[in-house]
Write an enzyme that holds these catalytic residues in place. Structure first.
Site: not given
Ligand code: NAD
Length: 429
Positions: A30, A154, A208, A260, A263, A327
């Site tokens: 990260d 989820r 979704n 999710c 968006k 969020r």
């Molecule tokens: P999040 O914001 O919780 O985590 C993303 C992480 O990526 C952050 O910690 C950020 O610091 C890191 N990051 C950003 N740029 C970076 C880089 N260049 N190098 C290294 N780390 C970097 O986001 P999330 O909720 O985990 O969602 C991530 C993706 O998964 C999104 O596309 C989301 O739509 C998808 N998704 C989310 C969920 C959910 O329930 N949260 C479920 C399915 C899919």
């Protein structure tokens, strides 16, 4: 197998930890140095049931580690998963700059064949762009494959969902990465669907959006229930027993939120438009969702009339139960709108108070849920935490200046609430 996850958020941390749990060696990268420091020190940046124990166990076993160095992660592993944010832009389209940055960073560190797997939710055709970007920025010109592997977990149930998924979707343009991807997921013994990349990307947005549609459908039905004197829970139960429909996602309430559904829905509408199709059905889903919140606020103001200087207790801030994620939480939006109308708020959430504070600087945060109602004109339920069902209703009623409850999540039984002396207003019944 040696795996790297880039982006250690809700998806990345759960993915990395669960891969380690089944025996893979995982590096979680990260760019947020504070997050990596916290994880290295044994702390947790998010609340997700069961995750902390698994992180600790796999770190101890030497199968899971954390770093800020993408280069380190790319060099040491054969398969690189991307799990960075894909936030919405003002016009509803997706900001793909995080994905592009990571693609460039991976390209700059590749010295041998790699499989690059996109786990973030992205619009159809993003995989092609990722492949083009890597090709352009990879100086050593090594071979690679891009794979789409959307995530369906989820929040609140993420570990269970990841370990026992309904299905794993793997989108590829060539056969070369298939066996390795099957091997990664073999320990989970889940059904695996292999498709082309575009279909895999579309599966996530289509799924979704369909779930959001199901919620908006029952919310629209709830309006008819209220107008006709029917009970939306009974209607949902009756509909849900039809195996073709199913009971899940048929709970009327304040509408969907979170990082999710809103968006992904906007993104799907936008990408459809770019591909020449106006997805008006999904636009209606958005409209119903907004209307649901407006109707609930109207219910409050119709009852309390002027909200200026009224005190309201609010139970729930997270966008749903079992998470600290706020969020795009409908509960936060509700609070902000009530504050705009002049109400003073006493709020409580079992897990999300810290994350909610910056969004509600003028609210009073109350640690004990049973104390929230004290001195308030009404109590509002905004998140479906099961804990709230154990609320000391007698104490709440006595603490309220008027025994009024607005239940935006249908947690209580209207007859029982009336018996206890409440003026109880819920959704669709
Ligand atoms: P999040 O914001 O919780 O985590 C993303 C992480 O990526 C952050 O910690 C950020 O610091 C890191 N990051 C950003 N740029 C970076 C880089 N260049 N190098 C290294 N780390 C970097 O986001 P999330 O909720 O985990 O969602 C991530 C993706 O998964 C999104 O596309 C989301 O739509 C998808 N998704 C989310 C969920 C959910 O329930 N949260 C479920 C399915 C899919």
């Amino acid at each position: 197998m040696k795996l790297t996850i880039i982006g250690t958020g809700y998806v990345g941390l759960v993915t990395g930890t669960c891969f380690a749990e089944v025996g893979h060696h995982v590096i979680c990268v990260d760019k947020d140095a504070a997050k990596v420091k916290l994880l290295k020190a044994g702390g947790m940046p998010i609340y997700e049931p069961g995750l902390e124990e698994l992180v600790k166990k796999n770190v101890r076993a030497g199968r899971l580690r954390f770093t800020t160095s993408t280069k380190d992660g790319v060099e040491k592993s054969d398969i690189i998963f991307i799990a960075v944010p894909t936030p919405p832009q003002d016009d509803g389209s997706v900001d793909l700059s995080f994905i592009e940055t990571v693609a460039r960073e991976i390209a700059g560190s590749m010295t041998r064949y790699k499989i690059i797997v996109d786990k973030s939710t992205v619009p159809v055709k993003t995989g092609d762009k990722v492949a083009e970007t890597i090709k352009r920025y990879c100086k050593s010109k090594v071979e690679f494959d891009v794979v789409s592997n959307p995530e369906f977990l989820r929040e609140g149930f993420a570990v269970g969902d990841f370990i026992k998924p309904d299905r794993v979707v793997i989108g590829m343009h060539s056969k070369r990465p298939e066996q390795a991807m099957r091997d990664v997921y073999a320990p989970f013994e889940a059904p695996i669907i292999c498709t082309d990349i575009n279909s895999a990307e579309l599966i996530k947005h289509a799924a979704n959006s369909f779930l959001a549609l199901k919620i908006s459908y029952i919310n629209a039905v709830s309006v008819i229930c209220e107008a006709s004197g029917a009970n939306v829970i009974e209607v949902a139960n009756g509909m849900g027993m039809d195996a073709r429909i199913g009971r899940r996602f048929l709970d009327a309430g304040l509408g969907f939120g979170g990082s999710c559904f809103p968006k992904d829905l906007s993104a799907f509408i936008k990408i459809s438009e770019q591909l020449g199709y106006e997805f008006s059905l999904l636009k209606e889903v958005q409209k119903i969702n907004t209307g649901q919140m407006e109707r609930f606020i109207k219910k409050i103001s119709d009852t309390l009339w002027v909200l200026k200087d009224k005190k309201l207790g609010v139970l729930g801030l997270a966008f749903k139960q079992n998470t600290d994620d706020v969020r795009l939480s409908p509960a936060i939006e509700l609070c902000q709108q009530l504050q705009k109308m002049g109400a003073q708020l006493r709020v409580h959430d079992p897990r999300a108070m810290e994350k909610a504070r910056p969004f509600l600087p003028h609210a009073t945060f109350v640690k004990d849920m049973d104390a929230v109602a004290e001195g308030c004109d009404a109590l509002v339920v905004a998140t479906e935490w099961p804990e709230f069902k154990k609320l000391d209703l007698e104490r709440a009623r006595k603490g309220l200046t008027h025994p009024i409850m607005f239940d935006g999540r249908n947690l209580f039984d209207p007859e029982e609430m009336e018996r206890l002396g409440f003026i109880y207003k819920s959704i669709g019944r």
